[in-house]
Each structure stands twice: as structure tokens, then as C-alpha cells.
Design an enzyme around this catalytic site. Structure first.
Site, PDB file in Angstrom:
ATOM      1  N   ASN A 152       0.876  -1.177   0.000  1.00  0.00           N
ATOM      2  CA  ASN A 152       0.000   0.000   0.000  1.00  0.00           C
ATOM      3  C   ASN A 152       0.912   1.226   0.000  1.00  0.00           C
ATOM      4  OD1 ASN A 152      -1.793   2.058   0.430  1.00  0.00           O
ATOM      5  ND2 ASN A 152      -2.409   1.405   2.489  1.00  0.00           N
ATOM      6  N   LYS A 192       0.137   4.205  -0.228  1.00  0.00           N
ATOM      7  CA  LYS A 192      -0.514   5.401   0.340  1.00  0.00           C
ATOM      8  C   LYS A 192      -0.254   6.580  -0.592  1.00  0.00           C
ATOM      9  CE  LYS A 192      -0.242   3.217   4.805  1.00  0.00           C
ATOM     10  NZ  LYS A 192      -0.254   3.318   6.256  1.00  0.00           N
ATOM     11  N   HIS A 243      -9.607   1.150   4.754  1.00  0.00           N
ATOM     12  CA  HIS A 243      -8.348   1.349   5.482  1.00  0.00           C
ATOM     13  C   HIS A 243      -8.605   2.293   6.665  1.00  0.00           C
ATOM     14  CE1 HIS A 243      -4.257   2.520   6.439  1.00  0.00           C
ATOM     15  NE2 HIS A 243      -3.868   1.443   5.800  1.00  0.00           N
ATOM     16  N   GLU A 290      -7.056   4.720   7.695  1.00  0.00           N
ATOM     17  CA  GLU A 290      -6.870   6.144   7.358  1.00  0.00           C
ATOM     18  C   GLU A 290      -8.112   6.696   6.654  1.00  0.00           C
ATOM     19  OE1 GLU A 290      -3.107   5.572   5.380  1.00  0.00           O
ATOM     20  OE2 GLU A 290      -2.226   5.008   7.310  1.00  0.00           O
ATOM     21  N   GLU A 303      -5.341  -4.821  10.531  1.00  0.00           N
ATOM     22  CA  GLU A 303      -4.334  -3.784  10.738  1.00  0.00           C
ATOM     23  C   GLU A 303      -4.630  -3.042  12.037  1.00  0.00           C
ATOM     24  OE1 GLU A 303      -2.335  -2.616   6.733  1.00  0.00           O
ATOM     25  OE2 GLU A 303      -3.959  -1.217   7.167  1.00  0.00           O
ATOM     26  N   GLY A 347       2.528   2.444  10.773  1.00  0.00           N
ATOM     27  CA  GLY A 347       3.483   3.546  10.627  1.00  0.00           C
ATOM     28  C   GLY A 347       4.196   3.923  11.909  1.00  0.00           C
ATOM     29  N   SER A 370       3.440  -2.021  10.317  1.00  0.00           N
ATOM     30  CA  SER A 370       4.884  -2.089  10.549  1.00  0.00           C
ATOM     31  C   SER A 370       5.475  -3.463  10.212  1.00  0.00           C
ATOM     32  CB  SER A 370       5.239  -1.664  11.979  1.00  0.00           C
ATOM     33  OG  SER A 370       4.854  -0.312  12.197  1.00  0.00           O
TER      34      SER A 370
HETATM   35  P1  13P Z   1       3.051   0.499   7.621  1.00  0.00           P
HETATM   36  O1  13P Z   1       3.559  -0.792   7.026  1.00  0.00           O
HETATM   37  O2  13P Z   1       3.771   1.701   7.097  1.00  0.00           O
HETATM   38  O3  13P Z   1       2.945   0.434   9.104  1.00  0.00           O
HETATM   39  O4  13P Z   1       1.545   0.660   7.064  1.00  0.00           O
HETATM   40  C1  13P Z   1       0.663  -0.378   7.224  1.00  0.00           C
HETATM   41  C2  13P Z   1      -0.559  -0.065   6.441  1.00  0.00           C
HETATM   42  O5  13P Z   1      -1.334   0.791   6.818  1.00  0.00           O
HETATM   43  C3  13P Z   1      -0.778  -0.786   5.179  1.00  0.00           C
HETATM   44  O6  13P Z   1      -2.059  -0.559   4.690  1.00  0.00           O
END
Ligand code: 13P
Length: 251
Positions: free
Chosen positions: A10, A12, A96, A98, A167, A173, A212
Site C-alpha cells: 500500500n 498510500k 483502510h 486512514e 491492521e 506507521g 509495521s
Molecule cells: P506500515 O507498514 O507503514 O505500518 O503501514 C501499514 C498499512 O497501513 C498498510 O495498509
């Protein structure tokens, strides 16, 4: 039967034409004839056709990071699943954290987006996960079950076509990964819930872990019985790291 593992990147809101080209060329070369697991790159919408061209005939699939719940019409800024499908997109991340946090997506929106994806043959990667406050309050199981129940309620037996990504919001992150045991415990809860809804198909539904995940911790997470792959943010932007995760999944 155990499903093939799936490693999804992803990106982002990261990338540029030049950076994407370098990254995808390295991944195509690195994945080569590996074929031991499925790989998908979820790029920002403007770059989907670029990534589609760069991955042509490579075995790497392309995914969107979001999809509209609607088929067409006055929804400024949105992309429908039919439009994504026309560009060779095979997967769409749905719900997601976010999107839930910054765009007010509810369990009902996520369920509708899942249905819209399935209607046009896109595989939705449905995200669920608790916040730190919810975990500390002992609500993890209740939260993820509620999030998945909404999707099951609307999509019925079609649920066998989805991918689920657990997640934990506190692990995204932050560099704080759920331990393999913590992740496995939640995955087992989700598997049981899917079993209830899709009986014999539940074992074939891929449950990804995200938060992560990186080159150093992937193998141990992917070794858990109910972890069928990963949804990777930061580490998916670095070719060497992402290739190591793919190699761990292909073992
Ligand atoms: P990270 O791997 O940067 O923690 O992000 C995870 C994520 O949100 C994947 O959709």
C-alpha cells in the site's frame, strides 16, 4: 486448503512517475519467476495505468487504495469499480483505517464499497483493526468482529471472494508491530467468524496482517497458521525490503 500467500504493497500517498518506475522495475526483476506467492501493488489513482504498464506480463497485480460505493453519477472525486477494472486493476483496498479516520468511512460505507468491488470482479482487501484505546480497554475482539460483521451482513455468501486485512491502528506507521501471537489471536477470531458465514470456504479466504511489517519481522508473522500474507505500507516503497518480504512469503 491453505490459500497462496498474498503480499500487498500500500503505497498510500507516495510516489512520482520517476520513483514509481524505478521501484516497479526493480520489483518486476526481483520477483522474476519466483511465483511462490501473489503480489499486488496498490498505487495512488493517477499512477494506476503507469503501474499497470510497468507490470504487464510480470505476474504482479495492480490494486487501488479505495473505490466508490456507487456505480456512477454525481460523486466528484470518486472512482468506480468498473472504471478501475477497465484499467486492469484487480484489487481495491477498502476501509483502510486512514479512510475511516480522515474520511469518516463507517462500517456501512465499507460494506457498500466491498459490494461495489465484488459487483465488477475486483477483489476487495477489507481492512479491520482496533485503536490503541480500544485494545487497552479490552475491546479488540468486539471491534474487529463488528467491522467484519457489517461486511458479511451486506455481502452474504460472496464473502468467500474477499481478502481481509487485520491492521491494528496502533501498529500502522509506528514501528510497533503486533507480536506474532497477538496477530494470530485476532486472525483466529476473524477466521472463526468467516467460518460461521462461509463454512467450508473460510479456510481459503486470505487474512493479511498489516502494521509495521518489514523485512526483519515478516517471516515470523507469516509463519502463523492464520496469517496468509501482509499489507505493507512503508516497507513496500523500498524494493529490497519489499522483495525480502515477498521471499519470506514464498518460502
Ligand atoms: P506500515 O507498514 O507503514 O505500518 O503501514 C501499514 C498499512 O497501513 C498498510 O495498509
Amino acid at each position: 486448503m491453505k490459500p497462496r500467500k498474498l503480499i500487498a504493497g500500500n503505497w498510500k500517498m507516495n510516489g512520482s512517475l520517476a520513483a514509481n518506475e524505478a521501484l516497479v522495475r526493480a520489483l518486476v526483476q526481483g520477483v522474476g519467476a519466483e511465483g511462490g506467492c501473489d503480489v499486488v501493488l496498490c498505487a495512488p489513482a493517477p499512477y494506476l495505468s503507469q503501474v499497470q504498464s510497468l507490470t504487464a506480463n510480470s505476474g504482479i497485480a495492480v490494486g487501488a487504495q479505495d473505490v466508490s460505493a456507487h456505480a456512477q453519477g454525481a460523486y466528484t472525486g470518486e472512482q468506480s469499480s468498473a472504471m478501475l477494472k477497465e484499467f486492469g486493476v484487480r484489487y481495491a483496498i477498502v476501509g483502510h483505517s486512514e479512510r475511516r479516520q480522515y474520511h469518516g468511512e463507517t462500517d456501512e460505507t465499507v460494506a457498500a464499497k466491498t459490494a461495489a468491488s465484488l459487483a465488477n470482479g475486483l477483489t476487495p482487501i477489507v481492512c479491520v483493526g482496533e485503536t490503541l484505546a480500544q485494545r487497552e480497554a479490552g475491546q479488540t475482539e468486539e471491534v474487529v468482529k463488528r467491522q467484519l460483521a457489517a461486511v458479511i451482513h451486506v455481502n452474504g455468501h460472496c464473502i468467500s471472494e474477499i481478502v481481509v486485512a487485520y491492521e491494528p491502528v496502533w501498529a500502522i506507521g509506528t514501528g510497533k508491530t503486533a507480536t506474532p501471537a497477538q496477530a494470530q489471536a485476532v486472525h483466529a477470531v476473524l477466521r472463526a467468524q468467516l467460518h460461521h458465514a462461509a463454512s467450508e470456504h473460510a479456510a481459503g479466504i486470505r487474512l493479511l496482517y498489516g502494521g509495521s511489517m518489514n523485512a526483519a519481522n515478516a517471516a515470523e508473522l507469516l509463519a502463523q497458521p492464520d496469517i496468509d500474507g501482509g499489507l505493507i505500507g512503508g516497507a513496500s516503497l523500498k524494493a529490497a525490503d519489499f522483495l525480502q518480504i515477498i521471499a519470506a512469503a514464498a518460502r
